[in-house]
Design an enzyme around this catalytic site. Structure first.
Site, mmCIF file in Angstrom:
data_model
loop_
_atom_site.group_PDB
_atom_site.id
_atom_site.type_symbol
_atom_site.label_atom_id
_atom_site.label_comp_id
_atom_site.label_asym_id
_atom_site.label_seq_id
_atom_site.Cartn_x
_atom_site.Cartn_y
_atom_site.Cartn_z
ATOM 1 N N HIS A 65 15.031 -73.973 -27.511
ATOM 2 C CA HIS A 65 14.909 -73.528 -26.122
ATOM 3 C C HIS A 65 13.467 -73.102 -25.879
ATOM 4 O O HIS A 65 12.888 -72.353 -26.675
ATOM 5 C CB HIS A 65 15.873 -72.366 -25.851
ATOM 6 N N GLY A 66 12.919 -73.570 -24.795
ATOM 7 C CA GLY A 66 11.501 -73.335 -24.537
ATOM 8 C C GLY A 66 11.119 -71.882 -24.430
ATOM 9 O O GLY A 66 9.982 -71.505 -24.736
ATOM 10 N N ASP A 67 12.065 -71.040 -23.990
ATOM 11 C CA ASP A 67 11.766 -69.618 -23.809
ATOM 12 C C ASP A 67 12.181 -68.785 -25.022
ATOM 13 O O ASP A 67 12.320 -67.566 -24.921
ATOM 14 C CB ASP A 67 12.445 -69.086 -22.546
ATOM 15 N N GLU A 68 12.376 -69.437 -26.170
ATOM 16 C CA GLU A 68 12.681 -68.742 -27.418
ATOM 17 C C GLU A 68 11.710 -69.240 -28.503
ATOM 18 O O GLU A 68 12.084 -70.004 -29.387
ATOM 19 C CB GLU A 68 14.136 -68.994 -27.823
ATOM 20 N N ASN A 126 20.332 -77.848 -26.337
ATOM 21 C CA ASN A 126 21.459 -77.446 -27.168
ATOM 22 C C ASN A 126 22.796 -77.588 -26.441
ATOM 23 O O ASN A 126 23.794 -76.980 -26.816
ATOM 24 C CB ASN A 126 21.289 -76.006 -27.658
ATOM 25 N N ARG A 127 22.798 -78.391 -25.390
ATOM 26 C CA ARG A 127 24.027 -78.805 -24.704
ATOM 27 C C ARG A 127 24.004 -80.314 -24.486
ATOM 28 O O ARG A 127 24.816 -80.852 -23.731
ATOM 29 C CB ARG A 127 24.173 -78.113 -23.334
ATOM 30 N N HIS A 166 16.684 -69.384 -33.097
ATOM 31 C CA HIS A 166 16.770 -68.992 -31.691
ATOM 32 C C HIS A 166 16.402 -67.519 -31.546
ATOM 33 O O HIS A 166 16.172 -66.815 -32.540
ATOM 34 C CB HIS A 166 18.180 -69.234 -31.160
ATOM 35 N N TYR A 226 30.962 -67.155 -28.162
ATOM 36 C CA TYR A 226 31.193 -67.775 -26.858
ATOM 37 C C TYR A 226 31.102 -69.290 -27.038
ATOM 38 O O TYR A 226 30.191 -69.788 -27.694
ATOM 39 C CB TYR A 226 30.203 -67.296 -25.786
ATOM 40 N N GLU A 248 20.053 -66.660 -34.878
ATOM 41 C CA GLU A 248 19.426 -65.838 -33.841
ATOM 42 C C GLU A 248 18.629 -64.760 -34.573
ATOM 43 O O GLU A 248 19.204 -63.860 -35.183
ATOM 44 C CB GLU A 248 20.499 -65.211 -32.951
#
Length: 302
Positions: A65-68, A126-127, A166, A226, A248
């Site tokens: 993810h670009g913001d991680e 990731n989807r 992540h 989730y 994470e």
């Protein structure tokens, strides 16, 4: 926000500088390009890079993810740690001489440059993988170039295990990530015990992950946390025979740059011990035996 983090160009330079400095135990190669044509560079670390051996192959992937962006920095620390300590430290030497480690510091360079979650097409990578429960998502022609690059890479290298890094929580996540009825509950894969062991190795070696009040032991089944669909973790396991964790590693998605050395230190032994544990498991023959069981039926679970 990027102050103190390497830009994509600086990261590219750092990857090639590593390849030159540590050429005796590494090679640098690209698995493809992003939407905006930035190369997806990989560092392979082994005492016999480029050679096929009967040793486990492991991949680390950062910045899905670009913001991680924490993963991109931590993975470069890992690469340099292994290079600097080869033949000096027993753990680093064990890893380099008994496995092929592949490090992709950044899967989503465009999202990082744009400072958002998705890629340049604003698709959550990731989807974007084919999903066992929703086959409508399975046409490869509709995959993003970054996703296709990972899929082709997995099928070419035959990884034994892997992990993606992540941010936004502190937990080691393992399959399944989704459930057949889309409800939130524990949904274990056929190798649930092996995954629990791998996740626990990471969590227990971490500075404080195993002390989590939210996640018992610092680990979680993805669907119990989730459910997600089209995730990279489940696809690796089903279609690549690759035991993948989603790690994470930072409570904050984009922490301040001066926190990066601390985050690296908190995760250093977790990463090294995870790799070492894979070597131990592989020597038992368990993982190689399981590799002949793919593809597994999509209905298996509990």
């Amino acid at each position: 926000m990027v102050r103190g983090y390497m830009s994509n160009t600086e990261l590219e330079t750092a990857v090639h500088a590593f390849g030159s400095r540590c050429s005796n135990i590494s090679r640098v190669y690209s698995i493809g390009k992003s939407v905006n044509h930035f190369p997806l560079w990989v560092i392979e670390i082994s005492d016999k890079p480029r050679q096929r051996e009967s040793e486990p192959a492991f991949k680390f992937i950062g910045n899905v993810h670009g913001d991680e962006p924490v993963g991109r920095e931590v993975l470069m620390h890992l690469a340099n740690c292994l290079c600097d300590n080869y033949l000096k430290d027993s753990l680093a030497t064990l890893i380099i001489e008994n496995m092929h480690l592949h490090i992709l510091p950044i899967m989503n360079p465009d999202g990082f440059a744009l400072r958002w979650r998705g890629n340049a097409n604003n698709i959550d990578l990731n989807r974007d993988f084919p999903d066992q429960f929703f086959p409508v998502n399975n046409d490869i022609d509709y995959r993003q170039p970054e996703t296709r690059a990972i899929m082709n890479w997995v099928k070419q290298e035959h990884f034994t295990a892997s992990a993606s890094l992540h941010g936004g929580a502190l937990v080691a996540n393992y399959p399944w990530d989704g459930t057949r009825d889309t409800s939130k509950h524990y949904y274990g894969c056929p190798d649930d015990k092996t995954f629990q062991h791998m996740a626990s190795v990471y969590s227990r070696s971490h500075y404080n992950m195993s002390l989590s009040k939210e996640f018992e032991g610092g680990i979680t089944n993805g669907a119990f946390w989730y459910p997600i669909y089209g995730g990279m973790q489940d696809w690796n396991y089903i279609h690549g025979g690759c035991f993948e964790l989603t790690l994470e590693i930072s409570d904050t998605k984009w922490p301040k740059a001066d926190e990066l050395p601390i985050i690296w230190e908190h995760n250093r032994m977790s990463m090294l011990n995870l790799l070492a544990s894979l070597i131990k498991i592989a020597r038992t023959g368990l993982l190689s035996k399981l590799r002949f069981q793919w593809p597994i039926p999509s209905y298996i679970g509990h």
